[in-house]
Design a protein around this motif. Structure first.
Motif, PDB file in Angstrom:
ATOM      1  N   ALA A   2       0.838  -1.180   0.000  1.00 39.83           N
ATOM      2  CA  ALA A   2       0.000   0.000   0.000  1.00 39.83           C
ATOM      3  C   ALA A   2       0.880   1.239   0.000  1.00 39.83           C
ATOM      4  CB  ALA A   2      -0.900   0.002   1.244  1.00 39.83           C
ATOM      5  N   PRO A   3       0.367   2.350  -0.547  1.00 42.12           N
ATOM      6  CA  PRO A   3       1.178   3.569  -0.500  1.00 42.12           C
ATOM      7  C   PRO A   3       1.518   3.914   0.930  1.00 42.12           C
ATOM      8  CG  PRO A   3      -0.773   3.870  -1.881  1.00 42.12           C
ATOM      9  CD  PRO A   3      -0.917   2.557  -1.175  1.00 42.12           C
ATOM     10  N   PRO A   4       2.716   4.442   1.196  1.00 39.96           N
ATOM     11  CA  PRO A   4       3.067   4.804   2.555  1.00 39.96           C
ATOM     12  C   PRO A   4       2.091   5.828   3.094  1.00 39.96           C
ATOM     13  CG  PRO A   4       4.623   5.713   0.967  1.00 39.96           C
ATOM     14  CD  PRO A   4       3.762   4.757   0.225  1.00 39.96           C
ATOM     15  N   TRP A  79       9.528  -4.638  -7.405  1.00 44.44           N
ATOM     16  CA  TRP A  79       8.495  -5.276  -6.595  1.00 44.44           C
ATOM     17  C   TRP A  79       8.249  -4.481  -5.317  1.00 44.44           C
ATOM     18  CZ3 TRP A  79       7.232  -7.413  -1.937  1.00 44.44           C
ATOM     19  CH2 TRP A  79       6.215  -8.377  -1.920  1.00 44.44           C
ATOM     20  N   GLY A  80       6.986  -4.476  -4.885  1.00 40.75           N
ATOM     21  CA  GLY A  80       6.665  -3.916  -3.587  1.00 40.75           C
ATOM     22  C   GLY A  80       6.323  -2.435  -3.643  1.00 40.75           C
ATOM     23  N   GLU A  81       6.760  -1.698  -2.638  1.00 38.79           N
ATOM     24  CA  GLU A  81       6.379  -0.286  -2.486  1.00 38.79           C
ATOM     25  C   GLU A  81       6.665   0.551  -3.720  1.00 38.79           C
ATOM     26  OE1 GLU A  81       7.550   3.560   0.274  1.00 38.79           O
ATOM     27  OE2 GLU A  81       7.790   1.544   1.101  1.00 38.79           O
ATOM     28  N   PRO A  82       7.857   0.442  -4.361  1.00 42.95           N
ATOM     29  CA  PRO A  82       8.092   1.273  -5.541  1.00 42.95           C
ATOM     30  C   PRO A  82       7.047   1.066  -6.629  1.00 42.95           C
ATOM     31  CG  PRO A  82      10.144   0.300  -4.767  1.00 42.95           C
ATOM     32  CD  PRO A  82       9.039  -0.366  -3.992  1.00 42.95           C
ATOM     33  N   LEU A  87       2.347   3.104  -9.544  1.00 40.84           N
ATOM     34  CA  LEU A  87       1.078   2.786 -10.188  1.00 40.84           C
ATOM     35  C   LEU A  87      -0.032   3.700  -9.668  1.00 40.84           C
ATOM     36  CD1 LEU A  87      -0.239   0.807 -12.189  1.00 40.84           C
ATOM     37  CD2 LEU A  87      -0.772  -0.668 -10.246  1.00 40.84           C
ATOM     38  N   ALA A  88      -0.039   3.955  -8.364  1.00 36.48           N
ATOM     39  CA  ALA A  88      -1.041   4.843  -7.779  1.00 36.48           C
ATOM     40  C   ALA A  88      -0.898   6.265  -8.309  1.00 36.48           C
ATOM     41  CB  ALA A  88      -0.925   4.824  -6.252  1.00 36.48           C
ATOM     42  N   MET A  89       0.321   6.766  -8.408  1.00 38.66           N
ATOM     43  CA  MET A  89       0.534   8.120  -8.911  1.00 38.66           C
ATOM     44  C   MET A  89       0.095   8.241 -10.362  1.00 38.66           C
ATOM     45  SD  MET A  89       4.003   9.629  -7.171  1.00 38.66           S
ATOM     46  CE  MET A  89       5.120   8.447  -7.930  1.00 38.66           C
ATOM     47  N   ALA A  90       0.404   7.232 -11.173  1.00 42.92           N
ATOM     48  CA  ALA A  90       0.006   7.271 -12.580  1.00 42.92           C
ATOM     49  C   ALA A  90      -1.507   7.259 -12.713  1.00 42.92           C
ATOM     50  CB  ALA A  90       0.614   6.079 -13.321  1.00 42.92           C
TER      51      ALA A  90
END
Length: 448
Positions: A2-4, A79-82, A87-90
């Motif tokens: 999940a996003p921080p 993989w993971g947070e990055p 993806l969320a920002m895009a």
């Protein structure tokens, strides 16, 4: 992941433009294939690397070469947070790729804020992709309410691998060469004890040190074998059965006694112990199957035995999602539907990587029945239990790390399981009172 928590929706939006440029550059590499000169290019983001990345490249080559209407251009992110942050920002900026891979357990944290678009189930059905072609639990995981947000490529469960030579010497195989059935914690401990007696090191390899995900995978398998799941309603409190949680964690503590299994093994040391033939049993994910086969071991695999009454296994799924686009091109989007259908129907090679394809015509085929040991644990797809849905749970999430931080000393130093579970509950209740940073209304709940 999940996003921080500190990454607000405003920061998603302001980072989207920069991200779009990064994604474009990352996707400029040519993808082999036979698509025609007039084919539409579809941008596909995923987080699959290593052996899985190689296998996915092969699947993409196959679909690119089988038709002339579309060409998939993949972008592989860390993989993971990055990955999940980018993806969320895009998606927040409306400039996302045409299609992406997410872990099914992460979707509930992204859909409420409009970061994902829904799939048209009618169009999917026209292409042979419908509930009838998937295990119920796997298909249903894609829904939030009445809307379909993800389509599973696979189920990748936590399983039990075993060295048939060592287990045969220990006398724990039946006439067909499969592990003898066990139905209680004590019976499983006795089985591991028999294997330990003929092993160079330990009876069982299980690496967990510093790895909350590994601890959670085994714990939640055992917890859900009590016939229940955790419920994490937004606002709290968490609904956790104390008796089931305590029994599950206490059993894990008993298993890690430095004779049956190493008390201080990390993930890589457990892999090395089993891969070099120094143990006979291995608790791991299906994703390690290929590396064990390459090691030349005489291995088989099965679902984790039902020790607490109800067959159940922890798993997640790699799933196709539609990151939100402000103005999607309808022709390209229709081709995305075709691409997903083509990949699902051609996912046999994904099974060779150890994963269980979600598309039942693949796993019910005669060829799959001959694919061993994959066919021996295929039933796990009918028994999967995903993370309890909440915006902060899922593969690679802070939730799993928090679980590990709470319980590691129970396994490593014999600390009190009840006290550890109390710390975990307190942390989850705190999280449940925190709004989903990807949801502008802060209304995302835990129910899928």
């Amino acid at each position: 992941m999940a996003p921080p928590l500190e990454l607000s929706r405003r920061r998603f939006l302001t980072g989207a433009a920069a991200l779009a440029g990064t994604a474009f550059l990352a996707s400029c590499a040519a993808t082999p294939g036979g698509a025609g000169a007039n084919a539409r290019t579809l941008q596909f983001w995923h987080l699959l690397s290593g052996a899985d990345g190689v296998t996915m490249s092969g699947l993409l080559d196959a679909v690119n070469g089988a038709q002339n209407d579309y060409r998939i251009r993949p972008t592989v992110l860390a993989w993971g947070e990055p990955y999940y942050t980018k993806l969320a920002m895009a998606a927040a900026g409306g400039r996302a790729p045409d299609v992406s891979i997410m872990h099914a357990s992460r979707v509930v944290g992204y859909a409420p804020g409009g970061l994902l678009d829904t799939w048209d189930t009618g169009r999917l059905a026209e292409l042979g992709v419908s509930a009838d072609n998937f295990p119920d639990a796997v298909w249903n995981k894609g829904f939030i309410g009445d809307d379909l947000y993800s389509i599973a490529l696979d189920a990748h469960p936590f399983i039990l691998m075993y060295n048939t030579d060592i287990c045969g010497e220990a006398g724990v195989l039946d006439a067909d060469g499969k592990l003898l059935p066990v139905g209680s914690p004590d019976e499983f401990l006795e089985l591991v004890r028999s294997v330990a007696a003929v092993s160079q090191s330990h009876g069982l390899s299980y690496g967990y040190l510093g790895d909350g995900a590994q601890m959670w995978r085994l714990f939640y398998t055992l917890y859900t074998q009590h016939g229940i799941e955790m419920e994490l309603p937004q606002g709290g409190p968490a609904e956790i059965d104390d008796d089931a949680a305590l029994a599950s964690l206490t059993f894990m503590q008993q298993l890690l006694d430095d004779e049956l299994a190493a008390r201080s093994a990390d993930y890589q040391s457990a892999i090395a112990e089993f891969a070099t033939g120094r143990s006979g049993l291995f608790l791991t994910g299906v994703w390690e199957l290929r590396s064990m086969q390459q090691a030349g071991l005489p291995i088989d695999a099965t679902i984790i035995p039902t020790l607490f009454g109800t067959p159940s296994v922890y798993a997640d799924s790699h799933a196709f999602t539609l990151p939100h686009q402000s103005a999607p091109d309808e022709a390209s989007r229709d081709l995305v539907y075709r691409f997903v259908a083509d990949i699902l129907k051609g996912s046999f090679d994904w099974a060779e990587a150890g994963h269980i394809p979600a598309y039942l015509p693949v796993t019910q085929s005669p060829a799959y029945a001959e694919l061993l040991p994959q066919a021996h644990y295929a039933e796990a797809a009918e028994l999967v239990r995903y993370d309890p849905p909440a915006w902060f749970t899922g593969s690679g999430s802070r939730f799993q790390a928090d679980f590990g931080a709470a319980v590691q000393n129970v396994l490593l130093q014999g600390a009190d399981p009840a006290a550890a579970l109390s710390r975990f509950r307190a942390r989850i209740d705190q999280q449940l009172q925190t709004p989903n940073p990807a949801d502008p209304d802060g209304s995302a709940g835990g129910a899928a």
